[in-house]
Design an enzyme around this catalytic site. Structure first.
Site, PDB file in Angstrom:
ATOM      1  N   ASP A  55       0.814  -1.214   0.000  1.00  0.00           N
ATOM      2  CA  ASP A  55       0.000   0.000   0.000  1.00  0.00           C
ATOM      3  C   ASP A  55       0.851   1.270   0.000  1.00  0.00           C
ATOM      4  O   ASP A  55       2.039   1.229   0.310  1.00  0.00           O
ATOM      5  CB  ASP A  55      -0.872   0.018   1.258  1.00  0.00           C
ATOM      6  N   LYS A  71      -4.201   2.971  -3.606  1.00  0.00           N
ATOM      7  CA  LYS A  71      -5.099   3.697  -4.510  1.00  0.00           C
ATOM      8  C   LYS A  71      -4.271   4.585  -5.421  1.00  0.00           C
ATOM      9  O   LYS A  71      -3.318   5.205  -4.974  1.00  0.00           O
ATOM     10  CB  LYS A  71      -6.063   4.560  -3.693  1.00  0.00           C
ATOM     11  N   MET A 123      -9.259  -3.780  30.802  1.00  0.00           N
ATOM     12  CA  MET A 123      -9.427  -3.921  32.255  1.00  0.00           C
ATOM     13  C   MET A 123     -10.907  -4.002  32.631  1.00  0.00           C
ATOM     14  O   MET A 123     -11.316  -3.449  33.650  1.00  0.00           O
ATOM     15  CB  MET A 123      -8.752  -2.738  32.978  1.00  0.00           C
TER      16      MET A 123
END
Ligand code: SAM
Length: 244
Positions: free
Chosen positions: A35, A58, A167
């Site tokens: 990419d 792209k 958590m």
């Protein structure tokens, strides 16, 4: 004979933040589809390995959907030729990276795939700038959004978006109850992941109204992360982990 596609996170740019698993996948790959956001130094490093490299980002003026189809077909073509393909993406492939779309495509095509998470820009870029995302006295939450949404969409996160809770093992009953009271549907998918990524990883899938009982039966003891939202359903499609 099918090959295999590794969907790999390349981290935010510094080659030192490539994971060992990412490097191993790159080393054994026949083809790298990379990419735009993959760091230049990483590209240079791979070029020294004499791999077949194809730009799969792209191009300017390109329609996202058409290009995505093209990239999907490229992955499929090489996998069907029996090749090992690394689909290399900036940061982490499952964080605003369309890695999920590509993984879903491969899974539906019956092509073997593996996800190798990357160091996301979300935490690493601020860290390199000396900025902690949380602090015991200053901040106990982080909202991750795209600048393409407006603030109204951000406000909807508790009701529509993905929520990741750290958590939260011991407080899960109260969290589920409060989310339902706040308007989140009782059938909203929830995943509770214990000791994620380790050999002892356990993934418990449920919905807001039944996850507490499932978790109680599983008697979790280790570090636990909770994901709330429709994205949890992908776990069935991608089926990457042992589930209870
Ligand atoms: C399509 S998102 C992909 C995010 C990527 N999957 C991740 O986990 O970091 C692209 C955006 O990530 C951010 N980004 C990624 N790498 C970055 C970097 N090295 N420095 C600053 N921002 C970065 C920028 O906001 C960029 O527009």
């Amino acid at each position: 004979m099918h090959g295999k596609v590794y969907i790999v996170g390349a981290g935010p740019g510094d080659p030192g933040l490539l994971t060992v698993k990412a490097i191993r996948a790159i080393e054994k790959a026949d083809v790298i589809l990379y990419d735009k956001l993959v760091g230049d130094e990483i590209i240079e490093m791979i070029k020294q390995m004499n791999k077949k490299m194809i730009y799969a980002g792209k191009r300017s003026n390109e329609r996202g959907l058409e290009r995505q189809k093209e990239i999907n077909e490229l992955m499929k073509k090489y996998a069907l030729e029996g090749k090992i393909v690394v689909r290399l993406k900036g940061g982490d492939p499952f964080v605003f990276g369309r890695g999920c779309v590509e993984a879903e495509f491969l899974s539906k095509e019956g092509i073997p795939l593996e996800i190798i998470p990357g160091v996301s820009s979300i935490n690493s870029v601020p860290a390199y700038a000396g900025i902690p995302l949380t602090h015991p006295e200053l901040s106990s939450s982080v909202l991750v959004v795209t600048g393409r949404d407006d603030i109204e969409a951000w406000k909807q996160t508790p009701l529509q978006g993905t929520i990741v809770i750290l958590m939260g093992r011991d407080t899960l009953p109260g969290i589920c109850e409060k989310l339902i009271n706040a308007g989140r549907g009782p059938s909203t998918p929830v995943a509770v992941i214990e000791k994620g990524t380790t050999r002892e990883q356990r993934v418990i899938i449920g919905v807001l109204e039944d996850i507490v009982e499932k978790v109680r039966r599983a008697k979790l003891k280790g570090a636990t992360l909770v994901v709330v939202g429709d994205v949890v359903n992908f776990s069935n499609i991608l089926n990457g982990s042992k589930k209870i």
